[in-house]
Design a protein around this motif. Structure first.
Motif, PDB file in Angstrom:
ATOM      1  N   LYS A  51       0.827  -1.207   0.000  1.00 17.69           N
ATOM      2  CA  LYS A  51       0.000   0.000   0.000  1.00 17.69           C
ATOM      3  C   LYS A  51       0.862   1.258   0.000  1.00 17.69           C
ATOM      4  O   LYS A  51       0.643   2.179  -0.783  1.00 17.69           O
ATOM      5  CB  LYS A  51      -0.938   0.028   1.193  1.00 17.69           C
ATOM      6  CG  LYS A  51      -1.839   1.262   1.230  1.00 17.69           C
ATOM      7  CD  LYS A  51      -2.716   1.281   2.447  1.00 17.69           C
ATOM      8  CE  LYS A  51      -3.668   2.440   2.531  1.00 17.69           C
ATOM      9  NZ  LYS A  51      -3.373   3.636   1.793  1.00 17.69           N
ATOM     10  N   ASP A  56       0.958   3.716  -3.167  1.00 18.03           N
ATOM     11  CA  ASP A  56       0.500   5.101  -2.992  1.00 18.03           C
ATOM     12  C   ASP A  56       1.586   6.091  -3.413  1.00 18.03           C
ATOM     13  O   ASP A  56       1.301   7.110  -4.044  1.00 18.03           O
ATOM     14  CB  ASP A  56       0.091   5.362  -1.549  1.00 18.03           C
ATOM     15  CG  ASP A  56      -1.221   4.689  -1.173  1.00 18.03           C
ATOM     16  OD1 ASP A  56      -1.938   4.206  -2.084  1.00 18.03           O
ATOM     17  OD2 ASP A  56      -1.532   4.641   0.028  1.00 18.03           O
ATOM     18  N   ARG A 112      -4.805   1.367  -5.883  1.00 14.72           N
ATOM     19  CA  ARG A 112      -5.987   0.877  -5.152  1.00 14.72           C
ATOM     20  C   ARG A 112      -6.169  -0.619  -5.385  1.00 14.72           C
ATOM     21  O   ARG A 112      -6.501  -1.365  -4.465  1.00 14.72           O
ATOM     22  CB  ARG A 112      -7.230   1.655  -5.582  1.00 14.72           C
ATOM     23  CG  ARG A 112      -7.321   3.043  -4.995  1.00 14.72           C
ATOM     24  CD  ARG A 112      -8.674   3.676  -5.233  1.00 14.72           C
ATOM     25  NE  ARG A 112      -8.961   3.885  -6.643  1.00 14.72           N
ATOM     26  CZ  ARG A 112      -8.605   4.960  -7.344  1.00 14.72           C
ATOM     27  NH1 ARG A 112      -7.943   5.932  -6.756  1.00 14.72           N
ATOM     28  NH2 ARG A 112      -8.909   5.064  -8.621  1.00 14.72           N
ATOM     29  N   THR A 157      -3.521  -2.555  -3.457  1.00 14.58           N
ATOM     30  CA  THR A 157      -3.853  -2.522  -2.031  1.00 14.58           C
ATOM     31  C   THR A 157      -4.973  -3.503  -1.724  1.00 14.58           C
ATOM     32  O   THR A 157      -4.906  -4.243  -0.735  1.00 14.58           O
ATOM     33  CB  THR A 157      -4.264  -1.097  -1.619  1.00 14.58           C
ATOM     34  OG1 THR A 157      -3.161  -0.217  -1.869  1.00 14.58           O
ATOM     35  CG2 THR A 157      -4.638  -1.030  -0.158  1.00 14.58           C
ATOM     36  N   ARG A 180       1.244   8.810  -6.482  1.00 16.81           N
ATOM     37  CA  ARG A 180       1.480  10.252  -6.345  1.00 16.81           C
ATOM     38  C   ARG A 180       2.523  10.720  -7.350  1.00 16.81           C
ATOM     39  O   ARG A 180       2.457  11.839  -7.836  1.00 16.81           O
ATOM     40  CB  ARG A 180       1.925  10.595  -4.928  1.00 16.81           C
ATOM     41  CG  ARG A 180       0.791  10.563  -3.925  1.00 16.81           C
ATOM     42  CD  ARG A 180       1.193  11.150  -2.578  1.00 16.81           C
ATOM     43  NE  ARG A 180       2.324  10.473  -1.960  1.00 16.81           N
ATOM     44  CZ  ARG A 180       2.240   9.402  -1.182  1.00 16.81           C
ATOM     45  NH1 ARG A 180       1.070   8.868  -0.928  1.00 16.81           N
ATOM     46  NH2 ARG A 180       3.324   8.861  -0.651  1.00 16.81           N
ATOM     47  N   MET A 238      -2.911   5.685  -9.744  1.00 18.37           N
ATOM     48  CA  MET A 238      -3.689   5.681  -8.505  1.00 18.37           C
ATOM     49  C   MET A 238      -4.676   4.519  -8.510  1.00 18.37           C
ATOM     50  O   MET A 238      -4.867   3.854  -7.493  1.00 18.37           O
ATOM     51  CB  MET A 238      -4.425   7.002  -8.337  1.00 18.37           C
ATOM     52  CG  MET A 238      -3.544   8.140  -7.924  1.00 18.37           C
ATOM     53  SD  MET A 238      -4.540   9.591  -7.591  1.00 18.37           S
ATOM     54  CE  MET A 238      -3.448  10.866  -8.131  1.00 18.37           C
TER      55      MET A 238
END
Length: 132
Positions: free
Chosen positions: A77, A81, A96, A99, A85, A92
């Motif tokens: 995660k 992330d 997700r 994750t 970014r 992104m």
């Protein structure tokens, strides 16, 4: 009819063009900041993952397995992330998804402590929750 440039005007125009081209190709400070933030975030995620794995060593059996899966999920995660970014909106979405996959593995590992219908129900719930 256009007028002729003097030598000093030509030098000035040349210098301005060189400056304009140079600044157009200069590194974007925002992009550089994002790259540095990414490197720091990944380094922190790696350190946290290493510490979490160390903390899991004191556990045994399924509890240890769950602890290790959770540490891995947290690492995935954090790095996903950071990558999101750095890159873009599609990254992104990938973050997700990564994750959710990692969290699904944690939930599935927790189900291994159960048996029979309880285990089947637990796995079914995990699949629903993490869209597997």
């Amino acid at each position: 009819m256009p007028r002729q440039l003097t030598i000093s005007e030509a030098i000035c125009v040349g210098a301005l063009c060189a400056f304009a081209i140079g600044t157009a190709h200069a590194a974007n400070p925002v992009a550089t900041d994002r790259k540095n933030e990414y490197k720091v975030a990944v380094k922190n995620a790696d350190a946290d993952y290493k510490a979490a794995k160390e903390a899991c060593k004191s556990r045994s059996g399924n509890d240890r397995d769950v602890c290790l899966k959770q540490a891995k999920a947290d690492h995935v995660k954090a790095t996903s992330d950071a990558k999101a970014r750095l890159e873009s909106k599609s990254a992104m979405a990938d973050a997700r998804e990564d994750t959710a996959d990692a969290q699904y593995k944690v939930a599935k590992e927790k189900c291994d402590a159960l048996s029979g219908d309880a285990k089947d129900s637990c796995i079914k719930q995990a699949k629903l929750k993490y869209h597997q």
